[in-house]
Motif scaffolding. Sequence first.
Motif, mmCIF file in Angstrom:
data_model
loop_
_atom_site.group_PDB
_atom_site.id
_atom_site.type_symbol
_atom_site.label_atom_id
_atom_site.label_comp_id
_atom_site.label_asym_id
_atom_site.label_seq_id
_atom_site.Cartn_x
_atom_site.Cartn_y
_atom_site.Cartn_z
ATOM 1 N N ALA B 203 0.834 -1.212 0.000
ATOM 2 C CA ALA B 203 0.000 0.000 0.000
ATOM 3 C C ALA B 203 0.866 1.257 0.000
ATOM 4 O O ALA B 203 0.542 2.252 -0.674
ATOM 5 C CB ALA B 203 -0.914 -0.012 1.227
ATOM 6 N N LEU B 204 1.974 1.223 0.723
ATOM 7 C CA LEU B 204 2.816 2.416 0.829
ATOM 8 C C LEU B 204 3.634 2.659 -0.443
ATOM 9 O O LEU B 204 3.871 3.820 -0.816
ATOM 10 C CB LEU B 204 3.739 2.305 2.066
ATOM 11 N N VAL B 205 4.029 1.580 -1.096
ATOM 12 C CA VAL B 205 4.776 1.725 -2.358
ATOM 13 C C VAL B 205 3.935 2.507 -3.373
ATOM 14 O O VAL B 205 4.443 3.342 -4.121
ATOM 15 C CB VAL B 205 5.182 0.332 -2.919
ATOM 16 N N LYS B 206 2.614 2.255 -3.348
ATOM 17 C CA LYS B 206 1.724 2.933 -4.302
ATOM 18 C C LYS B 206 1.734 4.452 -4.122
ATOM 19 O O LYS B 206 1.512 5.192 -5.072
ATOM 20 C CB LYS B 206 0.289 2.412 -4.147
ATOM 21 N N VAL B 207 1.962 4.910 -2.905
ATOM 22 C CA VAL B 207 1.927 6.366 -2.679
ATOM 23 C C VAL B 207 3.312 6.983 -2.452
ATOM 24 O O VAL B 207 3.515 8.170 -2.687
ATOM 25 C CB VAL B 207 0.998 6.742 -1.502
ATOM 26 N N MET B 208 4.296 6.179 -2.033
ATOM 27 C CA MET B 208 5.623 6.745 -1.708
ATOM 28 C C MET B 208 6.742 6.199 -2.595
ATOM 29 O O MET B 208 7.885 6.645 -2.479
ATOM 30 C CB MET B 208 5.981 6.428 -0.246
ATOM 31 N N GLY B 209 6.423 5.159 -3.366
ATOM 32 C CA GLY B 209 7.455 4.593 -4.228
ATOM 33 C C GLY B 209 8.439 3.724 -3.462
ATOM 34 O O GLY B 209 8.109 3.189 -2.393
ATOM 35 N N PRO B 210 9.685 3.585 -3.978
ATOM 36 C CA PRO B 210 10.655 2.617 -3.429
ATOM 37 C C PRO B 210 11.145 2.933 -2.011
ATOM 38 O O PRO B 210 11.784 2.096 -1.381
ATOM 39 C CB PRO B 210 11.811 2.676 -4.429
ATOM 40 N N MET B 211 10.849 4.126 -1.505
ATOM 41 C CA MET B 211 11.277 4.474 -0.136
ATOM 42 C C MET B 211 10.401 3.808 0.935
ATOM 43 O O MET B 211 10.707 3.884 2.141
ATOM 44 C CB MET B 211 11.200 5.991 0.077
ATOM 45 N N ALA B 212 9.340 3.149 0.488
ATOM 46 C CA ALA B 212 8.345 2.629 1.433
ATOM 47 C C ALA B 212 8.955 1.784 2.546
ATOM 48 O O ALA B 212 8.685 2.016 3.736
ATOM 49 C CB ALA B 212 7.285 1.833 0.667
ATOM 50 N N SER B 213 9.782 0.804 2.185
ATOM 51 C CA SER B 213 10.283 -0.122 3.208
ATOM 52 C C SER B 213 11.153 0.603 4.242
ATOM 53 O O SER B 213 11.118 0.283 5.437
ATOM 54 C CB SER B 213 11.056 -1.275 2.561
ATOM 55 N N ILE B 214 11.916 1.600 3.785
ATOM 56 C CA ILE B 214 12.778 2.360 4.722
ATOM 57 C C ILE B 214 11.918 3.138 5.711
ATOM 58 O O ILE B 214 12.181 3.178 6.918
ATOM 59 C CB ILE B 214 13.703 3.317 3.931
ATOM 60 N N ILE B 215 10.864 3.755 5.176
ATOM 61 C CA ILE B 215 9.967 4.542 6.050
ATOM 62 C C ILE B 215 9.320 3.632 7.099
ATOM 63 O O ILE B 215 9.245 3.986 8.287
ATOM 64 C CB ILE B 215 8.887 5.267 5.201
ATOM 65 N N ILE B 216 8.892 2.453 6.649
ATOM 66 C CA ILE B 216 8.234 1.532 7.597
ATOM 67 C C ILE B 216 9.203 1.155 8.730
ATOM 68 O O ILE B 216 8.853 1.222 9.911
ATOM 69 C CB ILE B 216 7.725 0.264 6.864
ATOM 70 N N GLU B 217 10.432 0.801 8.367
ATOM 71 C CA GLU B 217 11.429 0.421 9.382
ATOM 72 C C GLU B 217 11.665 1.578 10.359
ATOM 73 O O GLU B 217 11.756 1.384 11.579
ATOM 74 C CB GLU B 217 12.767 0.041 8.715
ATOM 75 N N GLU B 218 11.775 2.776 9.800
ATOM 76 C CA GLU B 218 12.048 3.963 10.633
ATOM 77 C C GLU B 218 10.924 4.185 11.655
ATOM 78 O O GLU B 218 11.172 4.419 12.844
ATOM 79 C CB GLU B 218 12.185 5.184 9.722
ATOM 80 N N LYS B 219 9.671 4.080 11.177
ATOM 81 C CA LYS B 219 8.532 4.356 12.072
ATOM 82 C C LYS B 219 8.376 3.250 13.121
ATOM 83 O O LYS B 219 7.998 3.532 14.276
ATOM 84 C CB LYS B 219 7.235 4.498 11.268
ATOM 85 N N ILE B 220 8.649 2.003 12.732
ATOM 86 C CA ILE B 220 8.581 0.915 13.726
ATOM 87 C C ILE B 220 9.614 1.183 14.823
ATOM 88 O O ILE B 220 9.337 1.027 16.017
ATOM 89 C CB ILE B 220 8.839 -0.460 13.046
ATOM 90 N N GLY B 221 10.792 1.646 14.412
ATOM 91 C CA GLY B 221 11.852 1.984 15.376
ATOM 92 C C GLY B 221 11.426 3.112 16.296
ATOM 93 O O GLY B 221 11.686 3.084 17.506
ATOM 94 N N MET B 222 10.756 4.116 15.719
ATOM 95 C CA MET B 222 10.283 5.243 16.544
ATOM 96 C C MET B 222 9.314 4.771 17.625
ATOM 97 O O MET B 222 9.236 5.357 18.711
ATOM 98 C CB MET B 222 9.575 6.287 15.658
ATOM 99 N N LEU B 223 8.536 3.725 17.317
ATOM 100 C CA LEU B 223 7.581 3.192 18.298
ATOM 101 C C LEU B 223 8.245 2.192 19.247
ATOM 102 O O LEU B 223 7.567 1.606 20.101
ATOM 103 C CB LEU B 223 6.399 2.532 17.573
ATOM 104 N N LYS B 224 9.551 1.983 19.058
ATOM 105 C CA LYS B 224 10.350 1.081 19.904
ATOM 106 C C LYS B 224 9.813 -0.363 19.867
ATOM 107 O O LYS B 224 9.664 -1.029 20.900
ATOM 108 C CB LYS B 224 10.411 1.599 21.346
#
Lengths: 125, 266
Positions: B203-224
């Motif tokens: 779903a995120l690739v459709k709106v953000m392109g190839p950066m999607a997986s990096i963003i997901i990892e970053e936000k999961i990290g922010m939530l610890k």
Amino acid sequence: MQDKLNEINSIAGVMDSVLVNKNGSIVSSQQSPFLTQSLLESIGREVMQLDAAIDAAGEGIKGFDLLYDYGRVIVQKGSNFYLVVLCKSSVDTSLLRLTLNVVLKDLNEKRVSRGSSGIRMFNMT
Amino acid sequence: MANILNGTLSQMNLSEILKLLMSGNKTGKLELSKENKKGEIYLKDGAILYAKWNNKSGADALYELMTWMNGDFNFIPDAAMDNIAKDMFDMGLQNIDEWSKIISEEWNNIRKIIPTTNVVFKIAANKTPKDVNLRAEEWKILANINGAKNVEEIAESIGFSEFDTSRTIYRLYKEGLIEESEKPRPPANELVNGNFFHLLEDALVKVMGPMASIIIEEKIGMLKHDKNAFPKIRLAKLIEYISSDISDETKRISFQQAMLNVIKNI
């Protein structure tokens, strides 16, 4: 419209949701027996005051989250209406905000019309 | 016969309607309906003479009808009172005002405990009430309180009005016999499986392109948290965090909608 309110009300911690137009009239509610006339009127009055506050604050404000001892009242601004959600403090606010974003978009597209007064006909004969 | 007044009780309650008809010295039948239930009130020259609701008639029926907070009303002027011989009474405006005040005060108290009929109660586990005497109708309601049925469903299953059911539940609550039960939420330790993150990334690739997986990892990290042990209860927060990086509003809401559907179905 009712299905959208049901979607909001299905979230754990949400007690009820109401659509109010900018004149303070109720456009749509679940017609819960506990939403009495006086409570609906008080919601309408609060929303009219919030509408004035939002106008004064400028474009950046899209709503209010009012905290009370017994829970919270979330008011979100739509194109020509307000969506008022009564919920407990324990509500998953993230899930509620996501749902409200989606519901508001749908309702904005439907352009909520003026509310009915409750009395559909009064033709004295 | 022309209708002169009809509408919904949520916008104009019964006491207001009756006061309007009584002060206008109206004669006729006021019909009240809610789902498949129907009540009737007959007026003559502005006085209430008869009421019928469920298996009750007379003043008892009128009092119960006055507790309705929703439903439809329809006044039929000059409707005849057929076959009514018993339970007739003559009630004036003053009595309506008194009843209305009593009912309104009682609803206000009940509403503090039962704000909507969607509320679910369960037997209080940690409270030990002292000796309690229950009336038959209280026992009937208590036997239906199971942490699953809401107030409306209990009223429906035992054939009591919402007002009577709510009033009894209010008393049981005050006695310490029952407590409110939360709507089911995912247990805090329930985790999502890897399939969720595939759907999220798609779903995120459709709106953000190839950066999607990096963003997901970053936000999961922010939530610890960790992708391999992510709690279900934090999913909405994660979607909200990720959404904050989508600047286009249409794309953001479309992503949120897609992910809400995923959350509902896991």
